[in-house]
Design an enzyme around this catalytic site. Structure first.
Site, mmCIF file in Angstrom:
data_model
loop_
_atom_site.group_PDB
_atom_site.id
_atom_site.type_symbol
_atom_site.label_atom_id
_atom_site.label_comp_id
_atom_site.label_asym_id
_atom_site.label_seq_id
_atom_site.Cartn_x
_atom_site.Cartn_y
_atom_site.Cartn_z
ATOM 1 N N GLN A 1 -7.929 -0.265 7.890
ATOM 2 C CA GLN A 1 -6.565 -0.506 8.361
ATOM 3 C C GLN A 1 -6.548 -0.394 9.886
ATOM 4 O OE1 GLN A 1 -2.408 1.844 8.373
ATOM 5 N NE2 GLN A 1 -3.108 1.438 6.287
ATOM 6 N N LYS B 1 -3.424 8.838 4.011
ATOM 7 C CA LYS B 1 -4.563 8.997 4.917
ATOM 8 C C LYS B 1 -4.798 10.472 5.248
ATOM 9 C CE LYS B 1 -2.749 4.865 7.181
ATOM 10 N NZ LYS B 1 -1.339 5.081 6.806
ATOM 11 N N ILE C 1 13.755 -5.390 5.780
ATOM 12 C CA ILE C 1 12.829 -5.149 4.669
ATOM 13 C C ILE C 1 12.868 -6.332 3.703
ATOM 14 C CG2 ILE C 1 12.449 -3.720 2.610
ATOM 15 C CD1 ILE C 1 13.333 -1.301 4.351
ATOM 16 N N LYS D 1 6.684 -2.408 9.293
ATOM 17 C CA LYS D 1 7.441 -1.170 9.174
ATOM 18 C C LYS D 1 8.902 -1.434 9.526
ATOM 19 C CE LYS D 1 9.205 2.818 11.000
ATOM 20 N NZ LYS D 1 10.054 3.128 12.169
ATOM 21 N N ASP E 1 2.725 2.433 2.292
ATOM 22 C CA ASP E 1 1.708 3.061 3.134
ATOM 23 C C ASP E 1 2.278 4.289 3.830
ATOM 24 O OD1 ASP E 1 -0.950 2.860 4.673
ATOM 25 O OD2 ASP E 1 0.529 2.958 6.281
ATOM 26 N N TYR F 1 2.226 11.728 8.829
ATOM 27 C CA TYR F 1 3.583 11.189 8.927
ATOM 28 C C TYR F 1 4.629 12.197 8.458
ATOM 29 C CZ TYR F 1 1.413 6.501 9.265
ATOM 30 O OH TYR F 1 0.670 5.396 9.615
ATOM 31 N N GLU G 1 13.950 -9.434 4.425
ATOM 32 C CA GLU G 1 13.456 -10.618 5.137
ATOM 33 C C GLU G 1 11.935 -10.649 5.159
ATOM 34 O OE1 GLU G 1 13.073 -11.353 9.772
ATOM 35 O OE2 GLU G 1 15.159 -11.639 9.146
ATOM 36 N N ASN G 2 11.328 -9.509 5.438
ATOM 37 C CA ASN G 2 9.866 -9.441 5.532
ATOM 38 C C ASN G 2 9.182 -9.692 4.193
ATOM 39 O OD1 ASN G 2 10.144 -8.838 8.232
ATOM 40 N ND2 ASN G 2 9.870 -6.629 7.976
ATOM 41 N N SER H 1 1.172 -2.810 12.459
ATOM 42 C CA SER H 1 1.845 -3.431 13.618
ATOM 43 C C SER H 1 1.631 -4.947 13.636
ATOM 44 C CB SER H 1 1.350 -2.813 14.940
ATOM 45 O OG SER H 1 1.606 -1.434 14.985
ATOM 46 N N PRO H 2 1.836 -5.629 12.493
ATOM 47 C CA PRO H 2 1.583 -7.076 12.446
ATOM 48 C C PRO H 2 2.577 -7.888 13.268
ATOM 49 C CG PRO H 2 2.646 -6.374 10.418
ATOM 50 C CD PRO H 2 2.317 -5.121 11.191
ATOM 51 N N LEU H 3 3.654 -7.238 13.717
ATOM 52 C CA LEU H 3 4.636 -7.908 14.576
ATOM 53 C C LEU H 3 4.448 -7.511 16.038
ATOM 54 C CD1 LEU H 3 7.820 -7.415 12.327
ATOM 55 C CD2 LEU H 3 6.016 -9.153 12.139
#
Length: 294
Positions: free
Chosen positions: A182, A87, A258, A251, A57, A62, A260-261, A209-211
């Site tokens: 999103q 985007k 990376i 992110k 993404d 960015y 681990e996620n 920002s899922p964390l």
């Protein structure tokens, strides 16, 4: 037990993707790249692809699309095995502006098409949030994305940071309804009503920002539950998002995180624990809010 034994295999064979309403398949886990630039983002994408990520993404604003394109090219992975999302920025609202923006995005990435293109923000840059001009411009931008979709330059189109008001307006006027919205989603900001509305219209939620921008990693319930499932707090939170039928976009620019996620398919949260995590919802939005944008 069986799931735990094959978790590594699941990570690298891409668990069942989510189906968009136009038939396009999208991975359930992606790499977010906000604020990552230069060689840092290039390495992050390379690590992610090595760990089995296939959704990357990015966004015009960015300013990292060139490096992401280079990382993808270096990975020597077939283009049709990847899912690249970008985007159109608030500075690129309007039919002509958005059309040019997408073409420039493709040039920077070095691709002929995007798998998903989103309107980044419902408001236009340098326009007062209370101005009706925002509605006019984002409507023109959506029309541009519809035309680019018809031309095959975008396999799917959608929006970002749209609340119920913005979605209602779009659904009442669009020719092609969005495939994706999103937005920020995590247990502290569960967005239950928005998620319900999107589900009714077959719009898939991508959770950024899922964390909770890292803040949720220290939540006591999250930490206790992670111990119960023998996973990290981050893995637990990502699993909550995936089991809520969302696509999650953690992110990181660190190889260990990376990897681990990516390993979030070796366990399932019980219905009770899913509900407990959702009960943490405080309406606590950490990132920017679109609520005031007319």
């Amino acid at each position: 037990m069986f799931l735990r034994l094959i978790s590594f295999k699941f990570t690298h064979t891409h668990p069942t993707p989510i189906l968009l309403h136009n038939g396009v398949l999208m991975p359930r886990l992606g790499l977010g790249t906000f604020k990552a630039k230069g060689n840092e983002v290039k390495k992050a994408v390379q690590w992610a692809l090595q760990c089995g990520y296939r959704l990357i993404d990015t966004a015009s604003i960015y300013k990292n699309e060139v490096e992401i394109g280079e990382a993808v090219q270096d990975a020597n992975i077939k283009r049709d095995e990847l899912f690249i999302c970008s985007k159109v920025s608030p500075f690129e609202h309007g039919f002509e502006e958005a059309t040019q923006a997408v073409n420039k995005i493709l040039d920077r990435l070095g691709f002929t098409y995007l798998d998903l293109c989103l309107i980044h923000w419902p408001g236009a840059a340098k326009v007062d949030v209370k101005s009706r001009q925002n509605s006019k411009l984002r409507g023109e931008t959506w029309h541009a994305l519809e035309e680019l979709y018809k031309l095959g330059k975008c396999r799917a189109i959608g929006v970002s940071n749209y609340n119920e008001q913005h979605l209602t307006e779009l659904l009442s006027s669009c020719e092609i309804k969005p495939m994706v919205n999103q937005v920020e989603v995590h247990p502290w900001f569960a967005q239950v009503n928005l998620r319900h509305m999107c589900a009714l219209h077959d719009i898939v939620i991508q959770a950024y920002s899922p964390l909770g921008c890292g803040a949720l990693l220290k939540d006591e319930l999250v930490r206790q539950m992670a111990c119960k499932y023998e996973c990290s707090p981050a893995q637990l939170l990502l699993r909550w998002g995936i089991q809520n039928n969302m696509v999650v976009l953690p992110k990181s620019v660190h190889a260990a995180y990376i990897a681990e996620n990516a390993n979030v398919y070796s366990f399932n949260l019980s219905e009770n624990d899913m509900a407990l995590l959702t009960s943490l919802d405080q309406g606590h939005k950490i990132c920017w809010s679109p609520a005031d944008v007319l």
